[in-house]
Design a protein around this motif. Structure first.
Motif, PDB file in Angstrom:
ATOM      1  N   GLY A 279       0.835  -1.199   0.000  1.00  0.00           N
ATOM      2  CA  GLY A 279       0.000   0.000   0.000  1.00  0.00           C
ATOM      3  C   GLY A 279       0.864   1.241   0.000  1.00  0.00           C
ATOM      4  O   GLY A 279       2.089   1.185  -0.172  1.00  0.00           O
ATOM      5  N   TYR A 280       0.215   2.385   0.241  1.00  0.00           N
ATOM      6  CA  TYR A 280       0.898   3.683   0.158  1.00  0.00           C
ATOM      7  C   TYR A 280       0.508   4.529   1.360  1.00  0.00           C
ATOM      8  O   TYR A 280      -0.665   4.550   1.762  1.00  0.00           O
ATOM      9  N   ILE A 281       1.496   5.176   1.967  1.00  0.00           N
ATOM     10  CA  ILE A 281       1.255   6.079   3.100  1.00  0.00           C
ATOM     11  C   ILE A 281       1.409   7.507   2.589  1.00  0.00           C
ATOM     12  O   ILE A 281       2.537   8.013   2.452  1.00  0.00           O
ATOM     13  N   PRO A 282       0.311   8.194   2.248  1.00  0.00           N
ATOM     14  CA  PRO A 282       0.420   9.532   1.629  1.00  0.00           C
ATOM     15  C   PRO A 282       1.145  10.549   2.494  1.00  0.00           C
ATOM     16  O   PRO A 282       1.898  11.376   1.992  1.00  0.00           O
ATOM     17  N   ILE A 283       0.924  10.485   3.823  1.00  0.00           N
ATOM     18  CA  ILE A 283       1.488  11.521   4.676  1.00  0.00           C
ATOM     19  C   ILE A 283       3.010  11.507   4.663  1.00  0.00           C
ATOM     20  O   ILE A 283       3.666  12.528   4.813  1.00  0.00           O
ATOM     21  N   LEU A 284       3.616  10.295   4.451  1.00  0.00           N
ATOM     22  CA  LEU A 284       5.076  10.176   4.366  1.00  0.00           C
ATOM     23  C   LEU A 284       5.568  10.020   2.932  1.00  0.00           C
ATOM     24  O   LEU A 284       6.773  10.037   2.683  1.00  0.00           O
ATOM     25  N   ARG A 285       4.609   9.792   2.000  1.00  0.00           N
ATOM     26  CA  ARG A 285       4.957   9.509   0.599  1.00  0.00           C
ATOM     27  C   ARG A 285       5.828   8.241   0.513  1.00  0.00           C
ATOM     28  O   ARG A 285       6.814   8.190  -0.200  1.00  0.00           O
ATOM     29  N   TRP A 286       5.444   7.263   1.323  1.00  0.00           N
ATOM     30  CA  TRP A 286       6.150   5.980   1.391  1.00  0.00           C
ATOM     31  C   TRP A 286       5.274   4.871   0.793  1.00  0.00           C
ATOM     32  O   TRP A 286       4.046   4.880   0.939  1.00  0.00           O
ATOM     33  N   GLY A 287       5.912   3.926   0.142  1.00  0.00           N
ATOM     34  CA  GLY A 287       5.273   2.661  -0.176  1.00  0.00           C
ATOM     35  C   GLY A 287       5.619   1.669   0.932  1.00  0.00           C
ATOM     36  O   GLY A 287       6.719   1.692   1.488  1.00  0.00           O
ATOM     37  N   ILE A 288       4.663   0.803   1.279  1.00  0.00           N
ATOM     38  CA  ILE A 288       4.877  -0.135   2.386  1.00  0.00           C
ATOM     39  C   ILE A 288       4.465  -1.533   1.937  1.00  0.00           C
ATOM     40  O   ILE A 288       3.461  -1.691   1.239  1.00  0.00           O
ATOM     41  N   VAL A 289       5.256  -2.537   2.328  1.00  0.00           N
ATOM     42  CA  VAL A 289       5.023  -3.923   1.906  1.00  0.00           C
ATOM     43  C   VAL A 289       5.108  -4.837   3.134  1.00  0.00           C
ATOM     44  O   VAL A 289       6.007  -4.682   3.968  1.00  0.00           O
ATOM     45  N   ALA A 290       4.162  -5.771   3.219  1.00  0.00           N
ATOM     46  CA  ALA A 290       4.235  -6.857   4.205  1.00  0.00           C
ATOM     47  C   ALA A 290       4.287  -8.171   3.430  1.00  0.00           C
ATOM     48  O   ALA A 290       3.476  -8.384   2.531  1.00  0.00           O
ATOM     49  N   GLN A 291       5.252  -9.032   3.763  1.00  0.00           N
ATOM     50  CA  GLN A 291       5.430 -10.247   2.965  1.00  0.00           C
ATOM     51  C   GLN A 291       5.928 -11.399   3.832  1.00  0.00           C
ATOM     52  O   GLN A 291       6.544 -11.204   4.881  1.00  0.00           O
ATOM     53  N   ILE A 292       5.596 -12.625   3.399  1.00  0.00           N
ATOM     54  CA  ILE A 292       6.098 -13.862   3.995  1.00  0.00           C
ATOM     55  C   ILE A 292       6.476 -14.776   2.837  1.00  0.00           C
ATOM     56  O   ILE A 292       5.780 -14.829   1.817  1.00  0.00           O
ATOM     57  N   ASP A 293       7.574 -15.524   2.998  1.00  0.00           N
ATOM     58  CA  ASP A 293       8.000 -16.433   1.930  1.00  0.00           C
ATOM     59  C   ASP A 293       6.885 -17.413   1.585  1.00  0.00           C
ATOM     60  O   ASP A 293       6.214 -17.961   2.476  1.00  0.00           O
ATOM     61  N   HIS A 294       6.694 -17.623   0.306  1.00  0.00           N
ATOM     62  CA  HIS A 294       5.653 -18.530  -0.181  1.00  0.00           C
ATOM     63  C   HIS A 294       5.874 -19.947   0.345  1.00  0.00           C
ATOM     64  O   HIS A 294       4.916 -20.670   0.673  1.00  0.00           O
ATOM     65  N   ASP A 295       7.145 -20.355   0.462  1.00  0.00           N
ATOM     66  CA  ASP A 295       7.450 -21.699   0.966  1.00  0.00           C
ATOM     67  C   ASP A 295       6.934 -21.888   2.387  1.00  0.00           C
ATOM     68  O   ASP A 295       6.422 -22.958   2.739  1.00  0.00           O
TER      69      ASP A 295
END
Length: 706
Positions: A279-295
């Motif tokens: 997603g995107y955090i407009p106030i910081l102009r940051w993109g943010i990612v949450a992920q876990i290995d598919h395995d």
């Protein structure tokens, strides 16, 4: 060539029993495996999206609390006195300074500063090397502190900078600045220096992320590089070393920094397949990612697959053993009879009697065969002779017919397949020399919504979209009538009023004399590509073009106007007292105001090469061409009136009971424009003049106030 299981009856019985017993179990196991795999993946996506939402909301809440505190502080009489006195370190301000120190500690800020209206830092809790410097001319002018200060006094509202290395503090820092007024006069700015460590703690907390998961963020630099802003689990010192992510469009972090929010199975910056939400955090102009290995997500499913295979293996062995035991009393008599028949077929002498101990159908068949073989032996040689001759002729003729039929069938199948593929998937049409449609494929009908009966006999302009300029079609006809192939992107109109984009290749068809007899067009559907391009240049709230597309179109439109020696008009507009409107009616109602104002602009632009943009916040811009200077002024004035005529209640507006707008208009011959930034600054100055001279008006660069 015979299949292996038909070479022996034992094999065939074994094959069919295994097929009928194991196949259902195999299908059921496979379906369950893929169902469980999909279930785990979807649960992981939802879980990651929830974590992403919690992290984003935590950041928003943290910065919102700080933002609320700084705006409250800006109304403090003590703060105003300290700024007006120019000596905030006086003894009578000791109580206030203690409050500031406690405020910094309460919100875990790095520093709190007061800056006068000339840009000088009068007070700092930390008293670092920037104290006393000027943010317009001093050493910190080009830092994110200097930038947010100037933006604050330009916009006259609270502003937030990017996180960037700040030398006096020797660390990454984000600055929040808000203006301070005394008796409606701007007297200075309050600045909070926010630690990135508080935000990093949110990302370092990997609770719920398993053994391989992580949550991280990045920002887009002015050189379009994607740089890490939070620690990475698999890249040491990612923040200190400004780790750059690969600029691959399929990476979740790439999509995130460009404002996209989604969840999917993708590859991360390591090239590892992961389940990710972004997603995107407009106030910081940051993109943010949450992920876990598919395995890791599929580890339980992999274990399920292992046990399923193990069960299938042992079940298969059991079935084979049971079948072999069950068919033994059937196969052996059949083998004995088969050997006897084989000897008979080879001309060997058959015993006048032989024992078959089975009393079932196989035993009866064996005895009948013995009797028949004795009766047939006398005439076998004669029959065999004619049979051999006939069989040879039949085989030769049969082979000839089979070869001929195979060739015909193959040709027909290929031809039919090619025609079906072209008709189903290729968007193609044929017209005569005047542009009347003589043939369309089913793919053409599918994308336009028309039937073949509705299209054949009609002109091609039945699908022409009004957005496409006449000049394009003039060039198209000029090219193909000269016998050349024309290629290009065209936006067409569907029957239901929607549209689609195609990349068209139009080819003239010649007769044997080299004369053009018709035109054939083959098209490639590029609607998704064009819509993605539109999304990247469209403001998500107002659905008009964004600042990014403005920066792209401004030089193009000026160059086009220069080629035609036309007047070029740039209108910059700001909603009057919009912050007061938000404070009074709420941000949701404020968003509705921006949407309605943008709709006024869209409804007022009738030329395909006129554009309106949201430049940021409540600021809009319009690029258009005018036939004359008066025409441009009249157009801008009508927009100003139409906005007020929306009659949107605004009780805090000092110039009207309704929402109004102030506008700065630059009208000049395009050939006189030498600097795009100067043009923008001139419009911004005129907008400022419109606000200063009473608001709800247009100020232009030729005659002053209108």
């Amino acid at each position: 060539m015979s299949r292996w299981y038909t070479l022996h009856i034992k094999n065939e019985i074994l094959f069919w029993f295994i097929l009928l017993s194991l196949l259902p179990l195999l299908v059921l196991t496979s379906v369950n495996y893929y169902y469980q795999k999909s279930l785990y993946e979807e649960e992981a996506k939802g879980h990651l999206q929830l974590i992403l939402k919690e992290k984003s909301e935590a950041i928003d809440n943290h910065l919102s609390r700080i933002g609320g505190e700084i705006e409250v502080l800006a109304t403090s009489q003590a703060v105003k006195e300290m700024l007006l006195s120019k000596h905030p370190l006086k003894e009578d301000h000791q109580e206030s300074r203690n409050y500031f120190v406690n405020l910094v500690a309460r919100y875990q800020l790095h520093d709190l500063m007061f800056v006068d209206k000339d840009g000088t830092i009068l007070y700092s809790v930390k008293k670092e090397s920037d104290l006393g410097t000027n943010l317009n001319t001093g050493a910190q002018a080009d830092t994110n502190l200097g930038e947010v200060y100037r933006k604050c006094i330009e916009q006259l509202e609270t502003q937030i900078s990017d996180f960037r290395y700040y030398k006096p503090s020797n660390k990454e820092a984000l600055f929040m600045a808000t203006p301070v007024y005394a008796n409606h006069t701007f007297i200075g700015v309050i600045v909070f220096q926010i630690n990135i460590s508080n935000i990093n703690e949110l990302f370092l907390n990997q609770e719920g992320m398993g053994e391989s998961g992580e949550v991280y963020a990045a920002k887009l630099t002015h050189t379009n590089k994607i740089v890490s802003t939070t620690p990475l689990r698999y890249q040491k010192n990612s923040v200190d070393e400004d780790y750059q992510f690969p600029t691959l469009t399929e990476l979740p972090i790439y999509k995130a920094v460009y404002g996209e929010s989604n969840k999917a199975i993708a590859y991360d910056y390591r090239g590892k397949e992961v389940v990710a939400a972004w997603g995107y955090i407009p106030i910081l102009r940051w993109g943010i990612v949450a992920q876990i290995d598919h395995d890791e997500i599929l580890a339980p499913v992999a274990q399920l697959r292992f046990y399923s295979i193990l069960i299938l293996f042992f079940v298969g062995i059991g079935i084979v053993i049971a079948i072999l035991s069950a068919i033994k009393h059937i196969v052996q008599p059949i083998e004995k009879l088969a050997n006897t028949m084989k000897n008979f077929s080879k001309g060997k002498k058959i015993e006048t009697s032989f024992d078959y101990d089975t009393q079932n159908e196989i035993g009866e068949l064996s005895r009948n065969f013995q009797e028949m073989s004795i009766a047939l032996r006398a005439s076998q040689e004669t029959i065999q002779k004619y049979a051999d001759e006939l069989e040879l002729k039949v085989q030769i003729r049969t082979q000839e017919l089979e070869n001929a039929n195979a060739k015909i069938d193959l040709t027909n199948k290929n031809l039919k397949r090619y025609i079906t593929i072209i008709d189903t998937y290729i968007i193609t049409s044929t017209t005569n020399l005047s542009g009347t449609i003589t043939y369309v494929s089913q793919a053409f009908c599918a994308i336009t919504g028309y039937t073949q009966e509705e299209l054949i006999g009609r002109k091609h302009n039945i699908v022409r979209h009004p957005d496409m300029p006449i000049s394009l079609y003039n060039d198209l006809w000029k090219t193909i009538r000269s016998g050349e192939i024309w290629q290009g992107e065209i936006k067409n109109l569907c029957k239901d009023g929607s549209y689609y984009w195609v990349y068209s290749t139009i080819t003239p068809i010649m007769d044997e004399n080299g004369e053009i007899i018709e035109y054939t067009s083959i098209r490639q559907d590029i609607t998704d590509k064009k819509r993605i391009e539109e999304l990247s240049i469209t403001d998500g709230l107002t659905q008009i073009y964004n600042r990014r597309y403005f920066n792209e179109m401004l030089p193009k439109m000026i160059d086009s106007a220069k080629r035609n020696n036309e007047l070029f008009c740039f209108l910059m507009m700001d909603v009057d007292h919009f912050k007061l409107y938000n404070d009074t009616y709420g941000h949701q109602m404020g968003d509705e105001v921006l949407i309605k104002v943008a709709q006024v602009f869209k409804n007022s632009l009738h030329r395909a090469d006129d554009y309106c943009f949201r430049l940021g916040g409540e600021e809009f811009g319009i690029l258009f061409r005018a036939q004359s200077y008066n025409h441009g002024v009249e157009f801008a004035t009508s927009l100003c009136k139409e906005i007020e005529d929306l009659k949107i209640q605004h009780e805090k507006n000092s110039v009207s009971a309704y929402v109004t707008a102030s506008m700065g208009l630059v009208i000049m011959n395009a050939n006189a424009i030498t600097d795009y930034e100067e043009l923008y600054k001139q419009a911004d100055d005129l907008l400022y003049h419109a606000k200063e001279s009473g608001r709800n008006r247009v100020v232009n660069n030729e005659e002053g106030e209108v």
